[in-house]
Structure formats: structure tokens, C-alpha cells
Design an enzyme around this catalytic site. Structure first.
Site, PDB file in Angstrom:
ATOM      1  N   GLU A  63       0.853  -1.191   0.000  1.00  8.93           N
ATOM      2  CA  GLU A  63       0.000   0.000   0.000  1.00  8.93           C
ATOM      3  C   GLU A  63       0.881   1.230   0.000  1.00  8.93           C
ATOM      4  O   GLU A  63       1.823   1.332   0.782  1.00  8.93           O
ATOM      5  CB  GLU A  63      -0.860   0.037   1.279  1.00  8.93           C
ATOM      6  CG  GLU A  63      -2.016  -0.926   1.289  1.00  8.93           C
ATOM      7  CD  GLU A  63      -2.827  -0.774   2.584  1.00  8.93           C
ATOM      8  OE1 GLU A  63      -2.743   0.282   3.238  1.00  8.93           O
ATOM      9  OE2 GLU A  63      -3.515  -1.736   2.941  1.00  8.93           O
TER      10      GLU A  63
ATOM     11  N   ASP B   2      -6.315   8.709  10.805  1.00  9.60           N
ATOM     12  CA  ASP B   2      -4.951   8.318  11.146  1.00  9.60           C
ATOM     13  C   ASP B   2      -4.487   8.847  12.489  1.00  9.60           C
ATOM     14  O   ASP B   2      -4.809   9.966  12.879  1.00  9.60           O
ATOM     15  CB  ASP B   2      -3.985   8.801  10.060  1.00  9.60           C
ATOM     16  CG  ASP B   2      -4.069   7.931   8.823  1.00  9.60           C
ATOM     17  OD1 ASP B   2      -3.864   6.714   8.960  1.00  9.60           O
ATOM     18  OD2 ASP B   2      -4.344   8.468   7.728  1.00  9.60           O
TER      19      ASP B   2
ATOM     20  N   TYR C 287     -10.899  -4.870   3.734  1.00  8.99           N
ATOM     21  CA  TYR C 287     -10.018  -4.348   4.777  1.00  8.99           C
ATOM     22  C   TYR C 287     -10.773  -4.400   6.103  1.00  8.99           C
ATOM     23  O   TYR C 287     -11.729  -3.659   6.298  1.00  8.99           O
ATOM     24  CB  TYR C 287      -9.637  -2.911   4.423  1.00  8.99           C
ATOM     25  CG  TYR C 287      -8.488  -2.305   5.206  1.00  8.99           C
ATOM     26  CD1 TYR C 287      -8.430  -2.328   6.599  1.00  8.99           C
ATOM     27  CD2 TYR C 287      -7.443  -1.666   4.525  1.00  8.99           C
ATOM     28  CE1 TYR C 287      -7.372  -1.761   7.290  1.00  8.99           C
ATOM     29  CE2 TYR C 287      -6.378  -1.083   5.211  1.00  8.99           C
ATOM     30  CZ  TYR C 287      -6.348  -1.135   6.593  1.00  8.99           C
ATOM     31  OH  TYR C 287      -5.311  -0.549   7.274  1.00  8.99           O
TER      32      TYR C 287
END
Lengths: 393, 263
Positions: free
Chosen positions: B49, B60, B174
Site C-alpha cells: 500500500e 490516522d 479491509y
């Protein structure tokens, strides 16, 4: 058509651009809001606190000397007289009552100028909730008195050091907190921004401003005003006062922050100078570079120092329902000083932008009836202004 | 068949799990990043990735936030990261997946982004702030350009949402191990296996677990019920802002590969 649609879109704007973890929380919030919006007990409790705690209805004040100066009939909607000093409390009471019903015990919020942080800390104290406020480190310095206020109210103020250290970064951090503590936490967003259902819900909690104006101006003048002017950062005070007058003959004017000037690249005017993009969970106009990186906004007023704007304002702009102008730091400061000296009202620097717009509007609005939303008072800005006037506090 | 799909089929045949490292594109510099991707591929990364940095990465934690800021301040952008991928593609056959936030795609132009990504050799994209509800136009363009779109499922996703997400996700799914932002953790939630079983019950598509995995032990634990594991922050933590000690990276990767082998 009633907007937003079922997925939270105002035309192409709005929506839910958030990490998957929050989708459940947004769905729960939407369901709860839908349910309680029509609930008699909820609305009675909300009215009770707005009246007896926040101090509503706020006056619609005929500003005689200001009117004489500009040759128009100017009324000020005195949101500055609300408890905590700005319109923000209308929304935080509403959301806190919702949080209580959803049995969320922990409250988080972002704040720029600190007004929304104070309004959130206030209702958290009122209802006995645990409260954490994210505030850009830069803003904690510019708005130190509000940091102290929040602490006195029992909230924890968490300075945010990432990015530009202002409102947008505080909002990023609040969203990260929510993603982490989603089960027990209610996120009270302070403006008509963020993912669905926030833009619609915050709007609905602020409509009280416009509803009162409608009633009050008809009592005073027997008719609707010709113009309504309000400042636009995220845009909650503006939407609140505009909404009951949409699609009428009243001309609605939103005033963005031009900062150092629209051409300087240092402003907070996404509707004037931004492009469509996604920030903080919804699609709207955003100040950004060619690769979609969000750029730092600038305004002397921390509450307008935001690179985005509520998605419904973008919709209003695209459909010509509201016109948008802008006011520089300098013009706002002049209005701040002028209103203080002519009416004995020290306005918040945010609201000073709306007042300053009279300078542009008045020449073409002689004898007209104008309502300006005085969204907040200027106590919190004394340090900022002192610095500019080189006065030691 | 897409490169990603092919990779998972290969792994399945040899009874192995995918090791999927994440690197921030252009961190600490474009050149160092390109070399890092090569090393990862050499050391046996199965899929890699590559992040396109974004100014406001709200999913994040501190590590990736900092990496984004440094990469941006060193001039990384969508265009030069595509250039880097183009150069990498000439040197390797490893599936490459872009991870970025929706505004970088939207503002670049969804069509332009999809076409350029496909033309430089990108195999798929992961967009953490783009749920299926908002992804209609992107999905059409991704399909036209043979790009996989990998959606995320979180522990808070309802069964209905899991069903919806696995049906639109391509390449792999994911699986976000925890409720929170990215970042290395010392342990993973005890509910992880139940969560993965719940997803497995709805799909045969490959499942990769990410968020929080920081060591061989956690990698092993996470890979047991999945088809692959994703490591981002723990890898980025090994890099300082100016240079990369490639030996250290090599050791880390070897350790992870060993841990998930035959798990």
C-alpha cells in the site's frame, strides 16, 4: 423539496464522508434526532432551557444611531445577550438533551473562537456530563479567556498541535476521538458542518433565531425586513436567521471573512474563493490547492478562521438563494470600534464582519429595513484587539 | 484476473497469508520511499500500500499524521507519486494499492485519477473516508479502469453494512481490527476473532486485517482467521524524517513474514 435528502445531500453537497467506524454512530444519531424532533417532552424541555437558561427570546433591537448614520432602518438581533455570549448555546442545549436521551455520558466538541467550547462546557456542567474540548493550540493563545472559562466549567481543554493548530485541526482531532470512543461519546458539532445529520440538526436548533426575528419584526414594523445580514464561518448563525426567510422577498446576505483580502490567499472565504471538495465528512466549498490539500484559512476572528463552510450554504450559493459577500480584517475591526462607540455594544469580531457589511449595503439600501445578526459579544476578543491597538491588559 | 486476486489465489494454494505493508508516499522523500518499496518487495511483501499524503487525515493516528505532514512539506503530491509508481512498476510485479482520502481523488478529478492510476500500474485503491453510499461514481470509473476498490469494515459495522460492503469491495476486504485511528498497539481487541468470523460468514473474498498490528506476535494472532495482515504505523515508526535504515526494515519484514507463515 425538503433538504437534505435521506442520505444527507443538499444537491451534490453534504453527505457522509467518514471512516466506516462512525457510520453506525451517525445512523444512531440520525434515528434519535428524527424521533425526538417530534417528541413533545423533548421540545418542551428544549423550550424550557432556551427560555429560562439561555435567555430567549433575545431582543430585536432598533439601533437608532447606527440607522441614522447609514440612512436605513437597522435592527440588531441580539444573540450576544444569550447565556455564554453567543448563539452557540441554542445548539448545544439541543444536542446535550439529545445526548442525555441517547444515554451518552461523555461529551466532546471542537472549538475555534472558544464560543462553542464554552457553550458545550456549559451544558455539560448543567446536565452533569464529562466534557472534553479540542482547541487548536494557536486558538488557545488567541482566546485565552475562553480556555479559562471552559476549565472553570469543569471541562478538559485539549490543545491540538497538528496542522495549522486552528479550528479545522481541532475538528480532525475531535473526529479521531469520536472514532476511538464512539460507544459512550456524543460529539457536539458547533456549526452546520460535518457529516449528515449534523448540518441539518444544527440548522434546526438555530432556526429559533430566524423564527423570533420573523415574529419580532412583524410586531415592530408590520412586515418582513428587506435585508438580513449575518457572518458565515461554518455558517450556523446565518442559517438560523436566514432559514425562515428563504424563498421570500427578503434578501439574505452571508458575509465571509476576507482576512488580509480575497486576493491575498489569506482569508476564510471558501464560497468566494474555494472549490468544491470534501472536508470533515461533507462535500462543500473548501479552500484547497490543486491536489486537494486543504489550505490554512486566515481571519482575525477565530470563529471565521475555517477553510470550509456548511454544505447547505454551498447549496444556497449554487441556487442563488443567498448572496455572499466578504469583509477584511481591517473592515471588521473598524466596525467593531464603530458599533462599540455608536451603540454601546461591543460585538464579537465574527459579528463585526456582518456589521461592517452595512458599509457596502447601506448606499444601495437607503430607507430600507435591515436586520443584522449580532451573533456574539466581544468580551472574548479583548486580547486580540488589545494587541492590535497595542494596549497592555 | 486482477493482480491482487491472483496474489491471494497463489497464497491460498501454498497455504500462506498475505503480508501487506503500508508506506506513506514520498516519506521521508520520494527517492527514499521508492527504494523502501523495492526493499519491501524484495523481502517478500505480497501487496504494498502506498499512501498519498493528505493535509487532514482524520482516520490516522500520530505516526501517519506526521508522515503525511513531512511528505507534503517535502513536496510529495499525487502527480509525483504516480510517477514513482510508474518507475516501480517497471521493476516489480507486486500488486500496488493506493491509500488516500477522498478529497485528493475528487479534486484531482475522479476520472483523471482512475485513468492515471491504472496507466502507471496501480492495482487498487483504499479510501477510508469514502463509504459505499458515496462511492457510486468512483466505483463505475474504477471498474472501467480495472482498479480494485477495497472498502473497510469496522467492529461497529452492522451485519447489514457488512453485507453491503463485502458486496462492493474488490481485491480484498479491509477489516479494521479496532475502533480507533491507525497506529501501533501493544495488543488487539479480544473480540477480533468473533468479528472476523462474522465477516467470513458473509463472503469468500480475501480478508486483510489492519490497524494496530505492531509485532510478529500480533501479526500471527491477526492472520489466523484472515487471509492477510496490514502493517503501516509500526513500519513508519522505524523511519526517521530524513533517512531510512534499510537493514532495520529488512529485519522487521522478515520477522513478520516468519510469524504469519503457515498460521
Amino acid at each position: 423539496m425538503i433538504l437534505p435528502d435521506s442520505e444527507g445531500h443538499f444537491g451534490k453537497f453534504g453527505g457522509k464522508y467518514v471512516p466506516e467506524t462512525l457510520m453506525k454512530a451517525l445512523a444512531e444519531l440520525e434515528a434519535a434526532y428524527k424521533k425526538y424532533k417530534k417528541d413533545k417532552d423533548f421540545n418542551e424541555e428544549l423550550s424550557y432551557y432556551l427560555r429560562h437558561y439561555a435567555g430567549r427570546p433575545t431582543p430585536l433591537y432598533f439601533a437608532e444611531r447606527l440607522s441614522k448614520h447609514y440612512g436605513a432602518k437597522i435592527y440588531l438581533k441580539r444573540e450576544d445577550l444569550c447565556h455564554t455570549g453567543a448563539h452557540k448555546i441554542n445548539n448545544t442545549i439541543g444536542q446535550a438533551l439529545l445526548a442525555k436521551r441517547m444515554r451518552k455520558t461523555r461529551i466532546i466538541a471542537e472549538t475555534g473562537a472558544g464560543q462553542h467550547g464554552v457553550a458545550t462546557a456549559t451544558v455539560a456542567a448543567l446536565f452533569g456530563m464529562d466534557c472534553h474540548i479540542y482547541m487548536g493550540e494557536e486558538d488557545t493563545k488567541r482566546q485565552a479567556p475562553n480556555v479559562l472559562r471552559m476549565k472553570l466549567l469543569g471541562a478538559e481543554v485539549i490543545p491540538v498541535f497538528s496542522g495549522s493548530k486552528t479550528l479545522k485541526d481541532a475538528m480532525n482531532e475531535a473526529i479521531r476521538d469520536w472514532v476511538t470512543n464512539v460507544e459512550n461519546t456524543f460529539y457536539i458539532i458547533g456549526s452546520v458542518a460535518g457529516p449528515h445529520p449534523y448540518p441539518a440538526m444544527v440548522r434546526d436548533f438555530q432556526i429559533v433565531i430566524g423564527k423570533e426575528v420573523k415574529k419580532q419584526i412583524r410586531e415592530e414594523e408590520g412586515r418582513d425586513p428587506d435585508y438580513i445580514v449575518a457572518c458565515v464561518g461554518g455558517g450556523s448563525n446565518a442559517i438560523g436567521i436566514f432559514y425562515p426567510f428563504l424563498n421570500t422577498k427578503v434578501e439574505l446576505i452571508g458575509v465571509e471573512a476576507a482576512g488580509f483580502g480575497l486576493e491575498s490567499g489569506k482569508h476564510g472565504a471558501p464560497l468566494a474563493k474555494g472549490d468544491i471538495g470534501v472536508l470533515h465528512g461533507s462535500m462543500s466549498y473548501v479552500i484547497q490547492d490543486e491536489f486537494g490539500q486543504i489550505e490554512e484559512a486566515h481571519s482575525i476572528s477565530a470563529g471565521l478562521d475555517y477553510p470550509g463552510v456548511g454544505p447547505e450554504h454551498s447549496y444556497f450559493k449554487e441556487h442563488g438563494l443567498v448572496s455572499y459577500g466578504s469583509i477584511t480584517d481591517k473592515e471588521a475591526l473598524r466596525a467593531f470600534d464603530f458599533l462599540s462607540k455608536t451603540e454601546g455594544i461591543i460585538p464579537a469580531l465574527e459579528s463585526a464582519h456582518a456589521i461592517a457589511y452595512l458599509e457596502k449595503l447601506a448606499p444601495k439600501a437607503k430607507e430600507k429595513l435591515i436586520v443584522v445578526n449580532l451573533s456574539g459579544r466581544g468580551d472574548k476578543d479583548l486580547e486580540t484587539v488589545a494587541e492590535i491597538l497595542k494596549v497592555k491588559l | 484476473m486482477s493482480r491482487i486476486k491472483q496474489k491471494f489465489e497463489q497464497l491460498k494454494k501454498s497455504n500462506n497469508k498475505a503480508f501487506i505493508p503500508y508506506v506513506m508516499g514520498g516519506y521521508p522523500t520520494l527517492d527514499a520511499c521508492e527504494r523502501l518499496v523495492e526493499i519491501l518487495a524484495e523481502q517478500g511483501a505480497d501487496i504494498i500500500e502506498i499512501g498519498i499524503p493528505y493535509s487532514d487525515p482524520l482516520a490516522d493516528g500520530p505516526t501517519i499524521q506526521k508522515a503525511s505532514q513531512v511528505a507534503l512539506s517535502h513536496g510529495a503530491n499525487t502527480r509525483n507519486i504516480f510517477e514513482m509508481i510508474k518507475s516501480l512498476r517497471k521493476k516489480m510485479d507486486t500488486p500496488l494499492v493506493i491509500m488516500t482520502y477522498y478529497n485528493t481523488i475528487y479534486h484531482y478529478g475522479e476520472k483523471r485519477f482512475a485513468e492515471e492510476a491504472a496507466s502507471v500500474g496501480v492495482d487498487g485503491v483504499i479510501v477510508p473516508d469514502l463509504p459505499p453510499e458515496e462511492a457510486r461514481s468512483w466505483l463505475t470509473l474504477a471498474k472501467e479502469n480495472a482498479l480494485d476498490t477495497i472498502f473497510l469494515i469496522s467492529p461497529t459495522s452492522s451485519d447489514d453494512r457488512i453485507k453491503k460492503i463485502v458486496s462492493v469491495s474488490s481485491g480484498f476486504v479491509y477489516c479494521v481490527s479496532l475502533t480507533g485511528v491507525t497506529g501501533a498497539r501493544k495488543s488487539l481487541p479480544s473480540e477480533l476473532s468473533g468479528f472476523l468470523l462474522k465477516i467470513r460468514a458473509q463472503t469468500d473474498k480475501p480478508l486483510a486485517v489492519g490497524f494496530g498490528i505492531s509485532s510478529g506476535n500480533l501479526a500471527k494472532e491477526a492472520s489466523r482467521l484472515a487471509d492477510g495482515i496490514i502493517i503501516g504505523s509500526a513500519l513508519m515508526d522505524l523511519i526517521d524524517d530524513s533517512s531510512i535504515e534499510y537493514d532495520k526494515i529488512g529485519k522487521f519484514v522478515k520477522n513478520i513474514k516468519l510469524a504469519i507463515e503457515g498460521s
